[in-house]
Design a protein around this motif. Structure first.
Motif, PDB file in Angstrom:
ATOM      1  N   ASP A  75       7.646   2.189  -2.230  1.00  0.00           N
ATOM      2  CA  ASP A  75       6.635   1.049  -1.773  1.00  0.00           C
ATOM      3  C   ASP A  75       5.830   0.837  -2.711  1.00  0.00           C
ATOM      4  N   SER A  76       5.707   1.592  -4.246  1.00  0.00           N
ATOM      5  CA  SER A  76       4.489   1.306  -5.700  1.00  0.00           C
ATOM      6  C   SER A  76       4.812  -0.576  -5.462  1.00  0.00           C
ATOM      7  N   THR A  77       6.124  -1.755  -5.095  1.00  0.00           N
ATOM      8  CA  THR A  77       6.671  -2.852  -6.341  1.00  0.00           C
ATOM      9  C   THR A  77       5.339  -3.270  -5.557  1.00  0.00           C
ATOM     10  N   PHE A  78       4.870  -3.168  -3.941  1.00  0.00           N
ATOM     11  CA  PHE A  78       3.758  -3.544  -3.773  1.00  0.00           C
ATOM     12  C   PHE A  78       3.114  -3.137  -3.656  1.00  0.00           C
ATOM     13  N   THR A  79       2.287  -1.924  -3.429  1.00  0.00           N
ATOM     14  CA  THR A  79       1.036  -1.560  -3.996  1.00  0.00           C
ATOM     15  C   THR A  79       0.511  -1.633  -4.817  1.00  0.00           C
TER      16      THR A  79
END
Length: 124
Positions: A68-72
């Motif tokens: 999810d860090s790809t997005f956040t």
């Protein structure tokens, strides 16, 4: 334009990826999906690890997840590579890189051919 959704595996409910840094990543995913013939991309949040977003392209749920860090964190630079990898497209076929098979005297030990890569921007 591709439809991008985020779903929870635990309850099947949709959720919104509203982080401010995700906008550019989502834009790049839409462009990637359109260029690769996918009208729908779904990211399924893992029931046991909320940081894992499992990828679904069209009707096919894949055995690949994106953190999810790809997005956040807005990591748009890596998302095209990740989407290509998710669907099983070799690196040599992405971004204008062409795979070249060497034959004849270029063969390695045991008669196997060696692979090298040609990139049009770095060729001399």
């Amino acid at each position: 334009m591709a439809d991008i959704k985020f779903m929870n595996e635990s309850d099947g409910q949709e959720f919104q990826m509203i982080h401010p840094r995700s906008a550019r990543v989502l834009q790049d995913i839409r462009a990637w999906a359109a260029g690769n013939g996918f009208g729908r991309v779904v990211f399924w949040r893992d029931a046991d690890d909320a940081h894992k977003l499992w990828v679904q392209l069209g009707d096919d749920r894949l055995n690949y997840w994106i953190h999810d860090s790809t997005f956040t964190e807005g990591k748009h630079e890596t998302v095209e590579m990740q989407m290509d990898y998710a669907r099983g497209r070799p690196a040599a076929q992405r971004s204008g890189v062409r795979q070249v098979r060497q034959v004849g005297k270029g063969r390695g030990k045991r008669g196997r051919s060696r692979l090298s890569f040609f990139h049009p921007l770095t060729a001399t």
